[in-house]
Design an enzyme around this catalytic site. Structure first.
Site, short mmCIF file in Angstrom:
data_model
loop_
_atom_site.label_atom_id
_atom_site.label_comp_id
_atom_site.label_asym_id
_atom_site.label_seq_id
_atom_site.Cartn_x
_atom_site.Cartn_y
_atom_site.Cartn_z
NE ARG A 49 -36.75 -24.93 -123.33
CZ ARG A 49 -37.02 -26.11 -122.80
NH1 ARG A 49 -38.07 -26.24 -122.03
NH2 ARG A 49 -36.25 -27.15 -123.04
CD GLU A 76 -41.17 -21.87 -121.90
OE1 GLU A 76 -40.56 -21.23 -121.01
OE2 GLU A 76 -41.27 -23.10 -121.91
NE ARG A 134 -42.30 -22.57 -110.36
CZ ARG A 134 -42.72 -23.68 -109.77
NH1 ARG A 134 -42.94 -24.77 -110.48
NH2 ARG A 134 -42.93 -23.74 -108.47
CG HIS A 135 -41.21 -20.43 -116.81
ND1 HIS A 135 -42.22 -20.50 -115.88
CD2 HIS A 135 -41.18 -21.63 -117.45
CE1 HIS A 135 -42.79 -21.70 -115.96
NE2 HIS A 135 -42.18 -22.40 -116.90
CD GLU A 175 -39.76 -30.29 -115.41
OE1 GLU A 175 -40.97 -30.23 -115.65
OE2 GLU A 175 -38.87 -30.15 -116.28
CB SER A 200 -37.94 -33.53 -117.47
OG SER A 200 -37.67 -32.98 -118.71
NE ARG A 233 -37.71 -23.81 -113.66
CZ ARG A 233 -38.65 -24.50 -114.32
NH1 ARG A 233 -38.81 -25.78 -114.08
NH2 ARG A 233 -39.42 -23.89 -115.19
P1 AMO Z 1 -37.48 -29.71 -120.32
O1 AMO Z 1 -38.20 -28.87 -121.30
O2 AMO Z 1 -38.28 -30.29 -119.20
O3 AMO Z 1 -36.82 -30.96 -121.04
O4 AMO Z 1 -36.25 -28.91 -119.75
C1 AMO Z 1 -35.30 -29.53 -118.90
C2 AMO Z 1 -35.06 -28.68 -117.67
O5 AMO Z 1 -34.62 -27.39 -118.05
C3 AMO Z 1 -35.12 -26.42 -117.17
N1 AMO Z 1 -35.94 -25.46 -117.92
C4 AMO Z 1 -36.02 -24.13 -117.66
N2 AMO Z 1 -35.44 -23.37 -116.73
C5 AMO Z 1 -35.74 -22.06 -116.72
N3 AMO Z 1 -36.57 -21.46 -117.59
C6 AMO Z 1 -37.19 -22.18 -118.55
N4 AMO Z 1 -38.01 -21.58 -119.41
C7 AMO Z 1 -36.91 -23.59 -118.61
N5 AMO Z 1 -37.32 -24.59 -119.40
C8 AMO Z 1 -36.73 -25.70 -118.97
C9 AMO Z 1 -35.96 -27.16 -116.14
C10 AMO Z 1 -36.31 -28.45 -116.85
O6 AMO Z 1 -36.54 -29.51 -115.97
N6 AMO Z 1 -35.03 -32.18 -123.95
C11 AMO Z 1 -35.62 -32.31 -122.63
C12 AMO Z 1 -34.66 -32.92 -121.65
C13 AMO Z 1 -34.32 -34.37 -121.91
O7 AMO Z 1 -35.25 -35.18 -122.00
O8 AMO Z 1 -33.13 -34.69 -122.05
C14 AMO Z 1 -36.04 -30.92 -122.15
O9 AMO Z 1 -35.61 -29.91 -122.66
O10 AMO Z 1 -35.15 -27.44 -115.02
#
Ligand code: AMO
Length: 429
Positions: free
Chosen positions: A213, A215, A221-222, A352, A355, A403
């Site tokens: 990602r 981002e 936490r990211h 979170e 999800s 996470r």
């Molecule tokens: P989402 O974007 O909520 O959902 O991501 C799912 C889980 O992945 C983890 N996560 C991360 N951990 C660390 N750094 C990040 N940048 C990051 N982004 C996400 C979190 C989050 O809850 N496709 C959907 C899932 C689905 O519906 O099956 C998805 O990607 O723990």
């Protein structure tokens, strides 16, 4: 010379016998006529003692060792009540496998606190510390037990592409790459592929997935490269079937870790007490009511970090689901139920960790939803094709491994939970 024992394997049976151990020289003390080193291997430590008058050449070589050099040492195993474990190796023969440069960029046993960036810059040395190793042993255990649970439930382990020309599922920036002159992307999650697999008849799949990602976040936490347990399952009644898997998987993995990894948990000073199943469910509407008492929050707003923190202060349970989100708060593929989405988040101490949702499986409904959201369906042709020739009802979740670990082990920074973190500023090591 070949290692005959790990330090932890030595017991009563080995006293007075010849043994060969190997590892890193954690510390060395030269008292003149006698010198001691602590040798660290994968499972523990052992003292090596060298006596000058026994072999002057060997003694000289021994005391020239720098901290963290790698050696193989042979000698008699003898009792010594004053040392760790109650035994020591009386040095007879030694091979220096690799002499470590001095000074070290950071210590392994020193109690001096180095800053986090220095630790990450020298991650290989940082990972020699017992407590940091323990995080990755628990990580390994979590993946193993989560997979074990999913396998028992009939999920097939799959690997979907990480390079794709298809548009992302949205909600985040993606990394663009040059693929032999064509534009491609690193996948943000296996979402589109795991859904496509539901049209194959595999019925239940899981993946230990990489997420990429782009981002611009710089938070604790990211990550820009993270891992997740992703599942997708077909022939479901509703998102509740998916939530059941998420909570049972968590519970199963935690119980197994508590049984098998007490050594690592003790090292990290954690004694997680998790609630029994089923985990609490809180409707988004209730969340709004709770938040509105203390902050400015409107129905439809996103639940961000501040909101999650406030919410967790008002909820007794440490782990709970938020359910019945507004449809607009969730991606295009989430199954609608009136103005709500059949979607959920799993929150662990106000963050979170997962999800998921029931997805739209009807081709026309999916097209309509994408058009409503002004998504260019041309960019999703291959994905959409999978819905045209027989797609069962299905749903799934993504469950962030770092996470989960961060919360389970009470760690302050998500970077602790991945070997070589990638964030906005960090591309090495
Ligand atoms: P989402 O974007 O909520 O959902 O991501 C799912 C889980 O992945 C983890 N996560 C991360 N951990 C660390 N750094 C990040 N940048 C990051 N982004 C996400 C979190 C989050 O809850 N496709 C959907 C899932 C689905 O519906 O099956 C998805 O990607 O723990």
């Amino acid at each position: 010379m070949l290692r005959s024992h790990y330090s932890s394997e030595i017991g009563e049976k080995d006293y007075e016998k010849n043994i060969t151990i190997a590892g890193w020289v954690e510390d060395i003390r030269n008292l003149g006529g006698i010198a001691f080193a602590v040798l660290r291997d994968k499972y523990g430590r052992m003292q090596i003692t060298a006596i000058k008058k026994n072999d002057e050449q060997l003694f000289k070589k021994f005391v020239s060792l720098t901290r963290e050099s790698v050696i193989m040492a042979e000698g008699k195993c003898q009792k010594n009540e004053k040392v760790i474990n109650g035994w020591e190796l009386l040095l007879d023969k030694m091979e220096i496998l690799s002499m470590a440069a001095a000074p070290l960029p950071m210590g392994v046993v020193d109690k001096v606190n180095v800053d986090f960036d220095t630790r990450l810059d020298n991650r290989v040395i940082d990972l020699r510390k017992d407590e940091n190793k323990a995080i990755f042993e628990i990580r390994d255990a979590f993946i193993k037990y989560a997979s074990e649970y999913l396998e028992k439930k009939g999920f097939l382990n799959v690997h979907t592409p990480k390079i794709t020309a298809m548009s992302s599922e949205g909600g985040t920036e993606v990394f663009k790459i040059n693929y032999f002159g064509k534009i491609a992307y690193l996948v943000q999650s296996p979402q589109l592929y795991k859904q496509m697999l539901m049209a194959t008849g595999f019925d239940r799949v899981y993946e230990i997935a990489w997420y990429f990602r782009a981002e611009e976040h710089d938070t604790t936490r990211h990550l820009n490269e993270s891992t997740a347990v992703d599942i997708e399952m077909a022939f479901i009644d509703s998102e509740k079937d998916v939530m059941k898997i998420a909570e049972e998987m968590t519970d199963y993995a935690v119980e197994r870790i508590l049984d098998e990894n007490s050594k690592q948990l003790d090292l990290l000073h954690v004694s997680p007490d998790m609630p029994s199943l089923p985990y609490k469910r809180i409707r988004y509407d209730e969340v709004v009511e709770i938040l509105q008492k203390e902050m400015d929050f409107k129905w439809g707003d996103d639940i961000g970090t501040d909101e999650e923190n406030l919410l967790s202060k008002n909820v007794d349970e440490k782990i709970y689901f938020i359910v019945d989100f507004p449809l607009e708060a969730k991606p295009f593929y989430a199954m609608p139920r009136g103005k709500y989405a059949r979607a959920f988040d799993l929150e662990f101490n106000g963050m979170e960790i997962s999800s998921g949702a029931q997805r739209i499986h009807d081709y026309k409904m999916l097209l309509k939803r994408m058009e409503e959201l002004e998504i260019n369906t041309k960019n999703f042709e291959e994905y959409l094709n999978a819905f045209r020739y027989g797609m069962p009802p299905h749903g799934g979740f993504g469950y962030g491994i770092e996470r989960f670990l961060m919360r389970f082990l009470n760690l302050k920074n998500i970077r602790e939970c991945i070997l070589f973190p990638r964030d906005r500023k960090r591309l090495v090591p």
